[in-house]
Design a protein around this motif. Structure first.
Motif, PDB file in Angstrom:
ATOM      1  N   ALA A  66       0.953  -1.357   0.082  1.00  0.00           N
ATOM      2  CA  ALA A  66      -0.039   0.074   0.041  1.00  0.00           C
ATOM      3  C   ALA A  66       1.012   1.079   0.090  1.00  0.00           C
ATOM      4  N   THR A  67       0.428   2.274  -0.734  1.00  0.00           N
ATOM      5  CA  THR A  67       1.365   3.338  -0.833  1.00  0.00           C
ATOM      6  C   THR A  67       0.730   4.577   0.110  1.00  0.00           C
ATOM      7  N   ALA A  68       1.614   5.565   0.386  1.00  0.00           N
ATOM      8  CA  ALA A  68       1.043   6.694   1.307  1.00  0.00           C
ATOM      9  C   ALA A  68       0.213   7.550   0.269  1.00  0.00           C
ATOM     10  N   THR A  69      -0.931   8.004   1.024  1.00  0.00           N
ATOM     11  CA  THR A  69      -1.782   8.958   0.121  1.00  0.00           C
ATOM     12  C   THR A  69      -1.281  10.539   0.531  1.00  0.00           C
ATOM     13  N   GLU A  70      -0.390  10.514   1.547  1.00  0.00           N
ATOM     14  CA  GLU A  70      -0.034  11.684   2.106  1.00  0.00           C
ATOM     15  C   GLU A  70       1.222  11.395   2.802  1.00  0.00           C
ATOM     16  N   ASP A  71       2.112  12.704   3.264  1.00  0.00           N
ATOM     17  CA  ASP A  71       3.269  12.444   3.651  1.00  0.00           C
ATOM     18  C   ASP A  71       3.228  11.814   5.038  1.00  0.00           C
ATOM     19  N   ILE A  72       3.811  11.020   5.482  1.00  0.00           N
ATOM     20  CA  ILE A  72       3.863  10.312   6.890  1.00  0.00           C
ATOM     21  C   ILE A  72       4.722  10.775   7.794  1.00  0.00           C
ATOM     22  N   PRO A  73       4.885  11.664   8.388  1.00  0.00           N
ATOM     23  CA  PRO A  73       5.896  12.234   9.364  1.00  0.00           C
ATOM     24  C   PRO A  73       6.367  11.126  10.276  1.00  0.00           C
ATOM     25  N   HIS A  74       7.700  11.049  10.635  1.00  0.00           N
ATOM     26  CA  HIS A  74       8.091  10.328  11.776  1.00  0.00           C
ATOM     27  C   HIS A  74       9.448  11.072  12.355  1.00  0.00           C
TER      28      HIS A  74
END
Length: 349
Positions: free
Chosen positions: A223-231
């Motif tokens: 599955a791919t990110a639909t928005e930036d996922i911060p960490h």
């Protein structure tokens, strides 16, 4: 008086540090040496490495001096096993308990198994591998649940891990998160290369149930990110791989009989496409048959609603608790079947 077992801690990463902490606190064990790899740990008291009081044992990177140390058992915890080193330890008269991959002989490790078994004969020693998965959640737990079944049609094991909350952040790169989908699917993945290790659990289940595996197949979905996922180290960019689902299926009698699912995520369903909703980090064992049953292993939820995933603790203790039984057993490669029901010692203190 309770018998004490002299142990060597071989490496002090995430799993090895759990071992150090346990050996320092459990009166059944006597820590006699600690081998480290990183220069900054050399010369430190083992207690300083894990943030407890002094143990009197100074960490060293001198392999030969540790090899020469008198001990009943080595708790060997590098990520990847060096079979020749393990064989040297066994020939030196030390039993070896490890979390480094090998725990049930299968066709994938025939050459290595032969070397280890020969070293056990030469040294009059025993070898045992364990952990959480493989080594417990995908083999001992399904077989335990099978004990109360009347008929088994299929066994499925789900490992669900939210990497951003329940794993070290270096796993982001290890597991290939943040790569474009085409690049991710066209190159080998750490989990994808793990089939021989997880297959051990499948063969152990098959051995226990008296059936033979025809073949094991592998599938991968992402599955791919639909928005930036911060960490904490940055972000997984929108459009790149943010979740992966590996499925290994063992065929028995021409039908799928054992399926292992490794599901590693960096987000819930609102930030990925497809919108997978696998829930929190846990192991889930499902038996289809009579009666259909499910068994779940997960961290305990705290009063504030948070749940910690004790993955490294489970990994270490699944092996450590076998050390006394391994030391007391006859020489050889000891599988879970050879040891039977483990009797954890020094646990109530």
């Amino acid at each position: 008086m309770t018998e004490k077992y002299r142990v060597i801690q071989w490496m002090t990463g995430d799993v090895g540090q759990v071992g150090l902490r346990h050996f320092a606190d459990n009166p059944v064990f006597d820590l006699v040496a600690v081998l480290v790899h990183t220069p900054e740990k050399v010369g430190k008291d083992a207690g300083d490495i894990i943030g407890i009081g002094p143990t009197g044992i100074v960490a060293t990177d001198d392999v030969e001096s540790v090899m020469a140390t008198e001990a009943d058992c080595v708790f060997y915890t590098p990520i990847i096993m060096d079979v020749d080193t393990v064989c040297r330890l066994l020939r030196s008269g030390k039993n070896v308990v490890t979390t480094s991959g090998f725990f049930h002989p299968s066709k994938y490790f025939r050459e290595e198994a032969n070397k280890i078994e020969a070293a056990c004969r030469d040294g009059g020693t025993s070898f045992h591998g364990g952990g959480i998965h493989p080594g417990y959640a995908g083999d001992l737990l399904p077989l335990t649940l099978a004990r109360v079944a009347s008929r088994i049609d299929k066994i499925e094991v789900y490992e669900v891990v939210n990497v951003l909350t329940d794993a070290p952040l270096d796993h982001i790169d290890w597991l290939g998160f943040g790569k474009p989908q085409d690049e991710f699917l066209s190159t080998p993945t750490i989990l994808g290369m793990g089939l021989p290790f997880f297959a051990q659990s499948m063969y152990m289940i098959a051995d226990g149930l008296g059936v033979e595996i025809d073949d094991i197949t592998a599938d991968l979905a992402v599955a791919t990110a639909t928005e930036d996922i911060p960490h904490e180290l940055g972000a997984i960019a929108s459009g790149t791989v943010a979740a992966q689902h590996h499925t290994w299926t063992a065929q028995v009698g021409g039908q799928p009989f054992i399926a292992f699912h490794a599901i590693y995520l960096t987000s819930g369903p609102t930030s990925i496409e497809p919108a997978w909703d696998w829930g929190k980090t846990r192991y889930r064992i499902v038996i289809e048959g009579d009666p259909a049953s499910v068994l779940t292993l997960e961290g305990l939820e705290s009063p504030d609603g948070t749940t910690s995933h004790p993955g490294y603790n489970w990994t270490a203790m699944g092996a450590i608790n076998a050390i006394p039984d391994v030391c007391d057993a006859a020489p050889g490669w000891l599988t879970h079947y050879d040891l039977g029901l483990i009797r954890p010692r020094g646990m109530v203190r």
